[in-house]
Design a protein around this motif. Structure first.
Motif, PDB file in Angstrom:
ATOM      1  N   ASN A  76      -5.766  88.041  -3.412  1.00  0.00           N
ATOM      2  CA  ASN A  76      -5.753  89.419  -2.900  1.00  0.00           C
ATOM      3  C   ASN A  76      -5.965  90.384  -4.075  1.00  0.00           C
ATOM      4  OD1 ASN A  76      -5.321  91.906  -1.720  1.00  0.00           O
ATOM      5  ND2 ASN A  76      -3.540  91.215  -0.526  1.00  0.00           N
ATOM      6  N   PHE A  77      -7.109  91.036  -4.042  1.00  0.00           N
ATOM      7  CA  PHE A  77      -7.449  92.004  -5.109  1.00  0.00           C
ATOM      8  C   PHE A  77      -7.200  93.452  -4.686  1.00  0.00           C
ATOM      9  CE2 PHE A  77      -9.753  88.233  -6.233  1.00  0.00           C
ATOM     10  CZ  PHE A  77      -9.804  88.233  -7.614  1.00  0.00           C
ATOM     11  N   GLY A  78      -6.619  93.663  -3.519  1.00  0.00           N
ATOM     12  CA  GLY A  78      -6.578  94.984  -2.889  1.00  0.00           C
ATOM     13  C   GLY A  78      -6.128  96.125  -3.769  1.00  0.00           C
ATOM     14  N   GLY A  79      -4.960  96.016  -4.402  1.00  0.00           N
ATOM     15  CA  GLY A  79      -4.463  97.135  -5.170  1.00  0.00           C
ATOM     16  C   GLY A  79      -5.259  97.446  -6.411  1.00  0.00           C
ATOM     17  N   TYR A  80      -5.936  96.438  -6.934  1.00  0.00           N
ATOM     18  CA  TYR A  80      -6.649  96.597  -8.194  1.00  0.00           C
ATOM     19  C   TYR A  80      -8.034  97.235  -8.036  1.00  0.00           C
ATOM     20  CZ  TYR A  80      -3.058  93.457  -9.960  1.00  0.00           C
ATOM     21  OH  TYR A  80      -1.863  92.888 -10.297  1.00  0.00           O
ATOM     22  N   LEU A  81      -8.610  97.116  -6.868  1.00  0.00           N
ATOM     23  CA  LEU A  81      -9.966  97.612  -6.674  1.00  0.00           C
ATOM     24  C   LEU A  81      -9.947  99.116  -6.450  1.00  0.00           C
ATOM     25  CD1 LEU A  81     -11.356  94.781  -4.412  1.00  0.00           C
ATOM     26  CD2 LEU A  81     -11.721  95.108  -6.869  1.00  0.00           C
ATOM     27  N   PRO A  82     -10.746  99.851  -7.207  1.00  0.00           N
ATOM     28  CA  PRO A  82     -10.706 101.318  -7.099  1.00  0.00           C
ATOM     29  C   PRO A  82     -11.139 101.812  -5.719  1.00  0.00           C
ATOM     30  CG  PRO A  82     -11.877 100.600  -9.086  1.00  0.00           C
ATOM     31  CD  PRO A  82     -11.689  99.392  -8.228  1.00  0.00           C
ATOM     32  N   PHE A  83     -10.507 102.900  -5.301  1.00  0.00           N
ATOM     33  CA  PHE A  83     -10.890 103.653  -4.111  1.00  0.00           C
ATOM     34  C   PHE A  83     -10.850 102.805  -2.829  1.00  0.00           C
ATOM     35  CE2 PHE A  83     -13.372 105.296  -7.752  1.00  0.00           C
ATOM     36  CZ  PHE A  83     -12.735 106.519  -7.881  1.00  0.00           C
ATOM     37  N   GLY A  84      -9.992 101.774  -2.818  1.00  0.00           N
ATOM     38  CA  GLY A  84      -9.924 100.923  -1.633  1.00  0.00           C
ATOM     39  C   GLY A  84     -11.163 100.076  -1.458  1.00  0.00           C
ATOM     40  N   GLY A  85     -11.794  99.714  -2.553  1.00  0.00           N
ATOM     41  CA  GLY A  85     -13.049  98.982  -2.493  1.00  0.00           C
ATOM     42  C   GLY A  85     -12.884  97.560  -1.999  1.00  0.00           C
ATOM     43  N   TRP A  86     -14.009  96.958  -1.646  1.00  0.00           N
ATOM     44  CA  TRP A  86     -14.038  95.593  -1.145  1.00  0.00           C
ATOM     45  C   TRP A  86     -14.279  94.618  -2.305  1.00  0.00           C
ATOM     46  CZ3 TRP A  86     -18.161  96.517   3.266  1.00  0.00           C
ATOM     47  CH2 TRP A  86     -17.636  97.436   4.200  1.00  0.00           C
ATOM     48  N   ALA A  87     -13.797  93.407  -2.077  1.00  0.00           N
ATOM     49  CA  ALA A  87     -14.075  92.338  -3.040  1.00  0.00           C
ATOM     50  C   ALA A  87     -15.456  91.773  -2.716  1.00  0.00           C
ATOM     51  CB  ALA A  87     -13.001  91.259  -2.943  1.00  0.00           C
ATOM     52  N   ARG A  88     -16.475  92.354  -3.315  1.00  0.00           N
ATOM     53  CA  ARG A  88     -17.843  92.061  -2.885  1.00  0.00           C
ATOM     54  C   ARG A  88     -18.512  90.951  -3.681  1.00  0.00           C
ATOM     55  NH1 ARG A  88     -21.517  96.952  -2.855  1.00  0.00           N
ATOM     56  NH2 ARG A  88     -22.793  95.540  -1.589  1.00  0.00           N
ATOM     57  N   ASN A  89     -18.145  90.812  -4.934  1.00  0.00           N
ATOM     58  CA  ASN A  89     -18.804  89.811  -5.769  1.00  0.00           C
ATOM     59  C   ASN A  89     -17.789  89.139  -6.679  1.00  0.00           C
ATOM     60  OD1 ASN A  89     -21.910  90.093  -5.453  1.00  0.00           O
ATOM     61  ND2 ASN A  89     -21.178  92.211  -5.627  1.00  0.00           N
ATOM     62  N   VAL A  90     -17.909  87.833  -6.777  1.00  0.00           N
ATOM     63  CA  VAL A  90     -17.139  87.067  -7.759  1.00  0.00           C
ATOM     64  C   VAL A  90     -18.086  86.748  -8.903  1.00  0.00           C
ATOM     65  CG1 VAL A  90     -15.880  84.940  -8.223  1.00  0.00           C
ATOM     66  CG2 VAL A  90     -15.609  86.091  -6.021  1.00  0.00           C
ATOM     67  N   THR A  91     -17.751  87.223 -10.082  1.00  0.00           N
ATOM     68  CA  THR A  91     -18.649  87.041 -11.232  1.00  0.00           C
ATOM     69  C   THR A  91     -18.182  85.964 -12.183  1.00  0.00           C
ATOM     70  OG1 THR A  91     -17.499  88.787 -12.464  1.00  0.00           O
ATOM     71  CG2 THR A  91     -19.386  89.445 -11.098  1.00  0.00           C
ATOM     72  N   ALA A  92     -16.931  85.514 -12.045  1.00  0.00           N
ATOM     73  CA  ALA A  92     -16.452  84.454 -12.935  1.00  0.00           C
ATOM     74  C   ALA A  92     -15.261  83.755 -12.314  1.00  0.00           C
ATOM     75  CB  ALA A  92     -16.083  85.010 -14.293  1.00  0.00           C
TER      76      ALA A  92
END
Length: 763
Positions: free
Chosen positions: A693-709
């Protein structure tokens, strides 16, 4: 000064003994009758009182004696003509010095006084002296003030009174007595010596010009008096004023060698009038690029309309500067805000126009527009009374249809809005003491590089710097201090704004701004906002905070760098868009916020330092860098630094790209944010699907759209304790809020992984 010595002028008429053929019994002009061989005139070679003299029998009512030579009359020169006379026999006459005034062409100059004081001979044998002073200036003691029209005189005397007497006249003398009227150190010439009257009614323009022409590098003295100048007057030499001048509004007094405000104050005797007159010359004389106020304070009882002061032009593109002074707004009704309520219609097809405006004649250009669907800092740029239309500085985001608007025209110390175009104008080292009575500066309608530097704008009533059009294009505001008149109020109760910008390429640098509602409301793009300190706190615990910097265009191409952003936030909107829903335009992007100090104290936990407020649907982030900033909350933590204000609409997080929020520091902030963000995940039970769950960390309520690593830390173990060598695959945008990532392994396993996620597409 003595012209006979310094310039070798021959002022003295010849003695009578040299011949009477040069002594006229008329006005002294060529061809007039002389006393040569006359029956009523005789030379007396020896006399008890006179070495040699002329004896005259009075036979005419006014018997004249004039030297036929030309005695020069020079500007600034004063001549005393005198004679000694005694009665010999017969009736006792009166005697006076007299002269005939001639111009450079030899013609008589009429309308002048050509006789001196009369002396009556009261006894025989007593020597009486008669004298008179001839000069160009009207001074005390001057008997014949001729101005500058005469070039020469035929000097002599008149016998008046009863006929039948006989008198003897000693040789007539002419001497330069200029030194009697002028000071010992004569580094100046006086306008009165060139015919100036100084009575407040006579036009002294020609005399001023004549004095300047004669000065030759010396100063010109405007001695005590009230001088009316009906024409333009230019001084090419330094000027000193003991008296004052007045002129028609469309005439200019140009002081080329002491072009500064104190000289104009001395000239006009009123500091406000002096400033207006000096400004008119500043825009009309190319030899001076700046008006130095020399530290003088100008007390104002009302606004100064700069274009009206200039009067003869409303466009200007050469660099001009007003520097080094102070303006103070004194209390008075002239500063009262004009308020007009009027019904008008708005259509998005004409995004900067109000139509069918009621009572349009009463609505002033430069008025702030208020109403439903009107963004901040929208002003009336122009009006067409006949057509019933108003031109606005910005479109209205949600005002289609007809409604009643309120128009507020603030009053400014210096109002440049009368200029259709003004380029490269500078206000330098000026303090505006507005004292809650006035606003400070209104910019011209159009123009480039209006520069305000090293100025203090103290306690403006409504606004510090206002742009009603495009006069703020490439505006520079450097090293200024803005002090609010509302410092004691709660932040949310304030109404004053330090500045607004409508056009592109503003440079706002090194300013200090204290407790306004907003520091700056800025439309346009290409701005550089650097090294400023603005703070907007109050004494209320858990108090509201207002936006310091408001950006009203979505694609701003702007940097916000190295600022101290104190008890306020950056707000990014598209409120100046007649069609605020996203269509084929650029959305929110082009903004770099780096190296700033963000702080707040005594604020509620829901306070945010960076707020995006879309006014229409479909918008998204596509170019934001928020890096290397320090965020710190004192006297209570805040939840996080960022927010989308969804009053009108939300952002489309599925369209976000090129959002970089990295390398920031957080103090007194419960939830850090980052993009990309890396989470360390420990899975302690054997599971094939790991949910992150990345929810709190993503700015502006953004979605977890890409995993880069995805990096395993230590061993990933299967149920039997063996090493799992295979990599998982990631499923993005999981969960109700699409802010989760699920890692799916080939088999159930446990362990620790570091996973980096982006809320955007990086390109």
């Amino acid at each position: 000064m003595n012209k006979a010595i310094t310039e070798g002028l021959n002022l003295m008429p010849p003695s009578f003994a040299e011949g009477l053929d040069v002594w006229s019994r008329e006005d002294g002009t060529p061809g007039t009758d002389t006393y040569e061989g006359a029956a009523d005139a005789a030379l007396v070679p020896a006399d008890a009182d006179f070495a040699g003299c002329l004896e005259l029998a009075k036979t005419e009512t006014v018997q004249k004696l004039r030297h036929m030579g030309q005695t020069p009359i020079l500007p600034g020169c004063y001549l005393r003509v005198r004679a000694r006379v005694k009665a010999v026999s017969g009736n006792l006459p009166s005697v006076r010095i007299a002269a005939w005034a001639g111009d450079a062409g030899g013609d008589h100059v009429s309308g002048l006084t050509e006789t001196g004081p009369s002396v009556t001979l009261t006894s025989y044998g007593k020597v009486f002296e008669v004298s008179a002073i001839i000069g160009t200036g009207l001074r005390g003691g001057v008997d014949m003030a001729w101005g500058t029209a005469p070039a020469f005189a035929h000097v002599g005397l008149d016998l008046t009174g009863p006929n039948g007497g006989v008198v003897r006249v000693d040789d007539i003398e002419v001497e330069d007595v200029t030194s009697v009227f002028l000071r010992d150190m004569m580094d100046w010439v006086d306008v009165r010596d060139y015919g100036a009257i100084g009575d407040g009614a006579t036009d002294d323009s020609a005399a001023f010009e004549a004095a300047d022409a004669a000065a030759g590098g010396r100063s010109v003295m405007v001695s005590a008096g009230d001088y009316w100048l009906a024409q333009h007057v230019t001084f090419e030499n330094p000027v000193r004023f003991e008296g004052t001048v007045s002129m028609p509004a469309d005439r200019r007094l140009t002081l080329t060698r002491n072009f500064d405000l104190p000289s104009y104050i001395d000239a006009f005797g009123d500091e406000v009038e002096a400033f207006r007159r000096a400004v008119a010359v500043l825009f009309n004389f190319s030899d001076h690029e700046s008006l130095d106020m020399k530290g003088r304070r100008v007390e104002l009882d009302g606004p100064i309309d700069i274009q009206a002061a200039v009067a003869n032009k409303d466009t200007f593109s050469q660099r001009r500067v007003i520097r080094n002074g102070q303006f103070r707004a004194d209390a008075g009704s002239a500063w009262d805000t004009e308020i007009v309520a009027s019904q008008a219609s708005y259509s998005t097809s004409n995004p900067t126009e109000l139509t069918a405006v009621d009572n349009i004649a009463s609505i002033p250009v430069g008025a702030l527009v208020e109403g439903l669907g009107v963004g901040r800092e929208v002003y009336v740029r122009a009006k067409n009374t006949g057509a019933g239309t108003l031109t606005l500085s910005q479109p209205l985001f949600a005002a289609a249809g007809t409604q009643t608007y309120t128009f507020r025209r603030f009053k400014y110390v210096l109002d440049f809005s009368g200029f259709a175009l003004l380029d490269k104008f500078v206000l330098d080292d000026i303090e505006f003491l507005c004292d809650g009575e006035a606003s400070a500066v209104m910019l011209p309608q159009e123009g480039q590089i209006f520069h305000i530097r090293d100025c203090f704008i103290t306690k403006p009533k409504d606004r510090g710097i206002t742009s009603v059009g495009g006069g703020c294009y490439a505006m520079h505001v450097d090293r200024c201090q803005f002090i609010s008149n509302e410092q004691a109020l709660r932040a949310q109760d304030r109404t004053t704004i330090a500045m607004n910008v409508n056009s592109n390429d503003a440079k706002i640098r090194d300013n200090r701004v204290v407790r306004f509602l907003h520091f700056a409301v800025m439309n346009g793009s290409g701005h550089m906002i650097a090294n400023n300190h603005w703070f907007q706190g109050d004494t209320e615990t858990d108090g509201l905070r207002t936006a310091g910097l408001v950006l009203t265009q979505p694609n701003v191409k702007t940097t916000i760098t190295g600022n101290y952003i104190d008890n306020s936030f950056v707000e990014w909107t598209n409120e100046h868009d007649a069609r605020p829903d996203f269509s084929d335009e650029y959305s929110f992007g082009g903004l770099t916020v780096t190296g700033n100090i963000f702080t707040v104290n005594d604020a509620a936990a829901w306070f945010r330092w960076f707020v995006i407020k879309p006014h229409g649907t479909g918008h998204f982030l596509h170019g934001l860098t928020l890096s290397d900033n320090c965020f710190k909350s004192l006297n209570g933590d805040v939840d996080r630094i960022d927010r989308v204000d969804t009053t009108y609409a939300d952002l489309d997080m599925g369209m976000a790209r090129n959002v970089n929020i990295v390398a920031n520091t957080f103090n007194g902030v419960d939830q850090i944010v980052s993009n990309p963000v890396t989470l360390q995940v420990d899975q302690n039970t054997d599971m094939r699907n790991w949910t992150l769950n990345f929810g709190g960390y993503l700015p502006f309520g953004g979605w977890a759209r890409n995993v880069t690593a995805i990096v395993a830390e230590n061993q990933i173990s299967d149920a039997g304790g063996g090493t799992v060598a295979a990599m998982p695959y990631a499923r993005v945008e999981q969960g109700t809020n699409r802010n989760q990532v699920i890692l799916t392994w080939p088999d159930p396993c446990r362990g620790r992984v570091n996973v980096t996620v982006r809320m955007d597409n990086p390109v």
